[in-house]
Design a protein around this motif. Structure first.
Motif, PDB file in Angstrom:
ATOM      1  N   ASN A  64       0.833  -1.201   0.000  1.00  0.00           N
ATOM      2  CA  ASN A  64       0.000   0.000   0.000  1.00  0.00           C
ATOM      3  C   ASN A  64       0.874   1.260   0.000  1.00  0.00           C
ATOM      4  OD1 ASN A  64      -2.233   1.634   0.188  1.00  0.00           O
ATOM      5  ND2 ASN A  64      -2.357   1.484   2.417  1.00  0.00           N
ATOM      6  N   ALA A  65       1.902   1.266   0.809  1.00  0.00           N
ATOM      7  CA  ALA A  65       2.794   2.413   0.876  1.00  0.00           C
ATOM      8  C   ALA A  65       3.520   2.622  -0.446  1.00  0.00           C
ATOM      9  CB  ALA A  65       3.809   2.219   2.014  1.00  0.00           C
ATOM     10  N   ASN A  66       3.960   1.510  -1.049  1.00  0.00           N
ATOM     11  CA  ASN A  66       4.667   1.623  -2.323  1.00  0.00           C
ATOM     12  C   ASN A  66       3.774   2.205  -3.417  1.00  0.00           C
ATOM     13  OD1 ASN A  66       7.015   0.621  -1.291  1.00  0.00           O
ATOM     14  ND2 ASN A  66       6.750  -1.453  -2.094  1.00  0.00           N
ATOM     15  N   ILE A  67       2.509   1.753  -3.454  1.00  0.00           N
ATOM     16  CA  ILE A  67       1.581   2.265  -4.461  1.00  0.00           C
ATOM     17  C   ILE A  67       1.392   3.763  -4.278  1.00  0.00           C
ATOM     18  CG2 ILE A  67      -0.848   2.267  -5.155  1.00  0.00           C
ATOM     19  CD1 ILE A  67      -0.860  -0.735  -4.786  1.00  0.00           C
ATOM     20  N   THR A  68       1.221   4.189  -3.018  1.00  0.00           N
ATOM     21  CA  THR A  68       1.011   5.613  -2.749  1.00  0.00           C
ATOM     22  C   THR A  68       2.246   6.432  -3.112  1.00  0.00           C
ATOM     23  OG1 THR A  68      -0.494   5.061  -0.950  1.00  0.00           O
ATOM     24  CG2 THR A  68       0.410   7.276  -0.962  1.00  0.00           C
ATOM     25  N   GLU A  69       3.443   5.951  -2.727  1.00  0.00           N
ATOM     26  CA  GLU A  69       4.669   6.712  -2.954  1.00  0.00           C
ATOM     27  C   GLU A  69       5.004   6.810  -4.431  1.00  0.00           C
ATOM     28  OE1 GLU A  69       7.585   4.746  -0.631  1.00  0.00           O
ATOM     29  OE2 GLU A  69       6.704   5.310   1.283  1.00  0.00           O
ATOM     30  N   ASN A  70       4.693   5.767  -5.199  1.00  0.00           N
ATOM     31  CA  ASN A  70       5.093   5.724  -6.596  1.00  0.00           C
ATOM     32  C   ASN A  70       4.009   6.178  -7.549  1.00  0.00           C
ATOM     33  OD1 ASN A  70       7.581   4.675  -5.814  1.00  0.00           O
ATOM     34  ND2 ASN A  70       6.853   2.561  -5.920  1.00  0.00           N
ATOM     35  N   LEU A  71       2.924   6.748  -7.040  1.00  0.00           N
ATOM     36  CA  LEU A  71       1.793   7.087  -7.888  1.00  0.00           C
ATOM     37  C   LEU A  71       2.197   8.068  -8.986  1.00  0.00           C
ATOM     38  CD1 LEU A  71      -1.204   6.458  -8.179  1.00  0.00           C
ATOM     39  CD2 LEU A  71      -1.707   8.466  -6.813  1.00  0.00           C
ATOM     40  N   ASN A  72       2.962   9.097  -8.631  1.00  0.00           N
ATOM     41  CA  ASN A  72       3.365  10.077  -9.640  1.00  0.00           C
ATOM     42  C   ASN A  72       4.207   9.440 -10.737  1.00  0.00           C
ATOM     43  OD1 ASN A  72       2.549  12.949  -8.904  1.00  0.00           O
ATOM     44  ND2 ASN A  72       3.296  12.191  -6.947  1.00  0.00           N
ATOM     45  N   ASP A  73       5.032   8.443 -10.378  1.00  0.00           N
ATOM     46  CA  ASP A  73       5.908   7.810 -11.353  1.00  0.00           C
ATOM     47  C   ASP A  73       5.153   6.856 -12.260  1.00  0.00           C
ATOM     48  OD1 ASP A  73       8.084   9.124 -10.296  1.00  0.00           O
ATOM     49  OD2 ASP A  73       8.521   7.516  -8.866  1.00  0.00           O
ATOM     50  N   VAL A  94       1.722   6.603 -12.933  1.00  0.00           N
ATOM     51  CA  VAL A  94       0.505   7.007 -13.617  1.00  0.00           C
ATOM     52  C   VAL A  94       0.847   7.816 -14.862  1.00  0.00           C
ATOM     53  CG1 VAL A  94      -1.592   8.390 -13.459  1.00  0.00           C
ATOM     54  CG2 VAL A  94      -0.922   6.942 -11.549  1.00  0.00           C
ATOM     55  N   GLN A  95       0.409   7.308 -16.009  1.00  0.00           N
ATOM     56  CA  GLN A  95       0.645   7.979 -17.283  1.00  0.00           C
ATOM     57  C   GLN A  95      -0.625   8.627 -17.817  1.00  0.00           C
ATOM     58  OE1 GLN A  95       3.808   8.111 -18.506  1.00  0.00           O
ATOM     59  NE2 GLN A  95       4.377   7.063 -16.608  1.00  0.00           N
ATOM     60  N   SER A  96      -1.662   8.650 -17.012  1.00  0.00           N
ATOM     61  CA  SER A  96      -2.942   9.179 -17.456  1.00  0.00           C
ATOM     62  C   SER A  96      -2.833  10.646 -17.857  1.00  0.00           C
ATOM     63  CB  SER A  96      -3.985   9.028 -16.340  1.00  0.00           C
ATOM     64  OG  SER A  96      -5.181   9.690 -16.678  1.00  0.00           O
ATOM     65  N   SER A  97      -3.493  10.993 -18.941  1.00  0.00           N
ATOM     66  CA  SER A  97      -3.518  12.386 -19.374  1.00  0.00           C
ATOM     67  C   SER A  97      -4.331  13.257 -18.430  1.00  0.00           C
ATOM     68  CB  SER A  97      -4.094  12.480 -20.787  1.00  0.00           C
ATOM     69  OG  SER A  97      -5.426  11.976 -20.824  1.00  0.00           O
ATOM     70  N   LYS A 103      -5.527  -9.836  -7.248  1.00  0.00           N
ATOM     71  CA  LYS A 103      -6.961  -9.807  -7.537  1.00  0.00           C
ATOM     72  C   LYS A 103      -7.425  -8.432  -8.024  1.00  0.00           C
ATOM     73  CE  LYS A 103      -9.191 -13.361  -4.726  1.00  0.00           C
ATOM     74  NZ  LYS A 103     -10.328 -13.580  -3.803  1.00  0.00           N
ATOM     75  N   ILE A 104      -6.546  -7.453  -8.027  1.00  0.00           N
ATOM     76  CA  ILE A 104      -6.941  -6.072  -8.314  1.00  0.00           C
ATOM     77  C   ILE A 104      -6.461  -5.667  -9.700  1.00  0.00           C
ATOM     78  CG2 ILE A 104      -6.753  -3.664  -7.579  1.00  0.00           C
ATOM     79  CD1 ILE A 104      -6.156  -4.768  -4.734  1.00  0.00           C
ATOM     80  N   LYS A 105      -7.351  -5.096 -10.485  1.00  0.00           N
ATOM     81  CA  LYS A 105      -7.016  -4.556 -11.792  1.00  0.00           C
ATOM     82  C   LYS A 105      -7.391  -3.087 -11.817  1.00  0.00           C
ATOM     83  CE  LYS A 105      -5.771  -4.816 -16.172  1.00  0.00           C
ATOM     84  NZ  LYS A 105      -4.397  -5.139 -16.578  1.00  0.00           N
ATOM     85  N   GLU A 106      -6.391  -2.201 -11.959  1.00  0.00           N
ATOM     86  CA  GLU A 106      -6.638  -0.765 -12.054  1.00  0.00           C
ATOM     87  C   GLU A 106      -6.699  -0.348 -13.517  1.00  0.00           C
ATOM     88  OE1 GLU A 106      -3.830   1.550  -9.896  1.00  0.00           O
ATOM     89  OE2 GLU A 106      -4.652   1.013  -7.942  1.00  0.00           O
ATOM     90  N   LEU A 107      -7.665   0.513 -13.849  1.00  0.00           N
ATOM     91  CA  LEU A 107      -7.846   0.955 -15.223  1.00  0.00           C
ATOM     92  C   LEU A 107      -7.892   2.478 -15.313  1.00  0.00           C
ATOM     93  CD1 LEU A 107     -10.704  -1.468 -16.421  1.00  0.00           C
ATOM     94  CD2 LEU A 107      -8.238  -1.723 -16.807  1.00  0.00           C
ATOM     95  N   ASP A 108      -7.276   3.001 -16.348  1.00  0.00           N
ATOM     96  CA  ASP A 108      -7.447   4.393 -16.735  1.00  0.00           C
ATOM     97  C   ASP A 108      -8.649   4.465 -17.666  1.00  0.00           C
ATOM     98  OD1 ASP A 108      -7.028   7.093 -17.036  1.00  0.00           O
ATOM     99  OD2 ASP A 108      -5.192   6.903 -18.226  1.00  0.00           O
ATOM    100  N   TRP A 109      -9.128   5.676 -17.938  1.00  0.00           N
ATOM    101  CA  TRP A 109     -10.214   5.825 -18.907  1.00  0.00           C
ATOM    102  C   TRP A 109      -9.802   5.245 -20.260  1.00  0.00           C
ATOM    103  CZ3 TRP A 109     -11.311  11.698 -17.712  1.00  0.00           C
ATOM    104  CH2 TRP A 109     -11.942  11.793 -16.459  1.00  0.00           C
TER     105      TRP A 109
END
Length: 346
Positions: free
Chosen positions: A7-16, A18-21, A179-185
Motif C-alpha cells: 500500500n505504501a509503495n503504491i502511494t509513494e510511486n503514484l506520480n511515477d 501514472v501515465q494518465s492524461s 486480484k486487483i485490476k486498475e484501469l485508466d479511462w
C-alpha cells in the motif's frame, strides 16, 4: 511483501507510474475543469444542512424489498440485473456474476453511528451471494466503495476492477494485489468472455480531508457477445457521454445516476433531465435509474428522482425500468415495472 508495504509503495510511486492524461501534480482531473469542494463551498453546504428544512427527504413508510434467493440467482439462464440499493447492482451475463459498487453497510459514512442511514436493508446478504466473477468500483466515495463490504467479499470474488489509484485502499483492507485490476479511462480488461472498459465521467474522489482527487473515478462499459451495458457511476453531465455512445453504443441497458442532485454540485451530479439525455447520448435501449431510493444525500424529496425521470421518459418515449430493490430485470425481454414509490409518498 506485506499488504501495508504494498500500500505504501503504491502511494509513494503514484506520480511515477501514472501515465494518465488526466493526472498531474499528484491529482486526477476531469476533462473539463470543475469547481472543487473547497472549504468555503463545503461550509455553505454544511450550513444548508443545519439551517434548511428538509421535507420528505426520507420515506415515512417501509420501502418494499423483494428477497433474493441464492438458488434463484444460480438457476437464472437469461442475462439479468437486480437492484441491491443505491448504485449497487448485481449483473448476470454470460452466466457470470458481476457486482457494481457493492454497498451493504448501514451507513454511507466513515462513522458507524452517524451519517446517511439506509432506508431499507439489502435484498440479499453478502454471504448469500453466489461466487462473483468481478466487482467493479466506480470511485472511492463512501456510498460506492464500502470497506466492510469489500472485506466480506474478499474470498468470494475473482477480480476487483477499479479506476487508477484505488487499489491501495483495497490492499490495505486485505485484498490480494493479484486480484486487483486498475484501469485508466478507455482501458479495458477481460473476464471470461466479458469485456469491461473504464470510460470517462465527470466527478471527483476522496475519503478524507487530505486525499482529494488522489484516485480516479470512472463510468463503465460492460460488454459480452450477447449484452452491452453502460454504468455511469457518479457524474455530472458532459460531452463525454456522446463520445462513449459513438465508440460503444448502442447499449441494451443503461444504469444512469439519477439522484442526490443539487444546484450547488451540478457539475458532478446530474439533474434528471440530464440523466435522460445521457441515456440518449450513449444510445441506450432501456434505462434503469440508480443512485436513489436508499440514502438521503441531498435536499430534494426522496421520490423526486423517480417522479421526474418517469415523466421525462414518457415524454421522450424512453423504455424506463424502475424495479423494486431485489426484483429481477431480464435485459433482452420486455419488462413491466410499476411506480412502487407512489403509495409511499408523504
Amino acid at each position: 511483501m506485506s499488504a501495508c508495504s504494498l500500500n505504501a509503495n503504491i502511494t509513494e510511486n503514484l506520480n511515477d507510474k501514472v501515465q494518465s492524461s488526466n493526472f498531474a501534480n499528484g491529482k486526477f482531473y476531469n476533462d473539463k475543469r470543475t469547481p472543487g469542494f473547497e472549504w468555503g463551498k463545503t461550509w455553505k453546504i454544511l450550513k444548508r444542512y443545519i439551517t434548511e428544512p428538509q421535507v420528505n427527504t426520507e420515506p415515512s413508510a417501509v420501502i418494499p424489498v423483494t428477497p433474493m434467493l441464492t438458488e434463484d440467482l444460480l438457476s437464472t439462464e437469461q442475462d439479468s440485473v437486480w437492484r441491491l440499493g443505491h448504485s449497487s447492482m448485481l449483473l448476470k451475463i454470460s452466466n457470470e456474476f458481476v457486482l457494481l459498487d457493492p454497498m451493504f453497510s448501514e451507513r454511507a459514512s466513515p462513522f458507524s453511528m452517524m451519517g446517511p442511514k439506509r432506508f431499507h436493508q439489502p435484498p440479499i446478504s453478502i454471504h448469500q451471494l453466489p461466487h462473483i466473477k468481478a466487482v467493479v468500483i466506480s470511485h472511492n466515495h463512501y456510498d460506492h466503495l464500502d470497506e466492510a463490504s469489500i472485506q466480506q467479499l474478499a474470498d468470494r470474488v475473482d477480480q476487483f476492477i477499479v479506476p487508477l489509484g484505488n487499489g491501495a485502499d483495497l490492499i490495505s483492507w486485505g485484498i490480494h494485489p493479484e486480484k486487483i485490476k486498475e484501469l485508466d479511462w478507455w482501458q479495458q480488461t477481460e473476464i471470461s468472455d466479458i469485456t469491461i472498459t473504464a470510460t470517462p465521467s465527470q466527478h471527483f474522489s476522496g475519503r478524507g480531508l487530505g486525499d482529494g482527487n488522489k484516485t480516479l473515478w470512472a463510468s463503465y462499459v460492460i460488454n459480452s457477445p450477447q449484452t452491452k451495458i453502460f454504468f455511469t457511476g457518479d457524474s455530472g453531465y458532459f460531452n463525454g457521454f456522446k463520445e462513449i455512445g459513438k465508440r460503444f453504443g448502442p447499449f441494451d441497458l443503461t444504469l444512469i445516476e439519477t439522484g442526490a442532485y443539487d444546484k450547488m454540485w451540478s457539475d458532478v451530479h446530474m439533474q434528471p433531465k440530464e440523466s435522460l439525455q445521457t441515456h440518449l447520448d450513449v444510445k441506450g435501449k432501456k434505462m434503469l435509474p440508480v443512485h436513489n431510493g436508499t440514502f438521503n444525500l441531498a435536499f430534494h424529496e426522496w421520490t423526486d428522482p423517480f417522479d421526474q425521470i418517469s415523466q421525462l421518459a414518457q415524454e421522450k418515449d424512453v423504455d424506463l425500468l424502475t424495479p423494486k430493490m431485489g426484483d429481477r430485470v431480464t435485459i433482452h425481454d420486455k419488462n413491466q415495472t410499476l411506480a412502487w414509490w407512489q403509495p409511499l409518498k408523504n
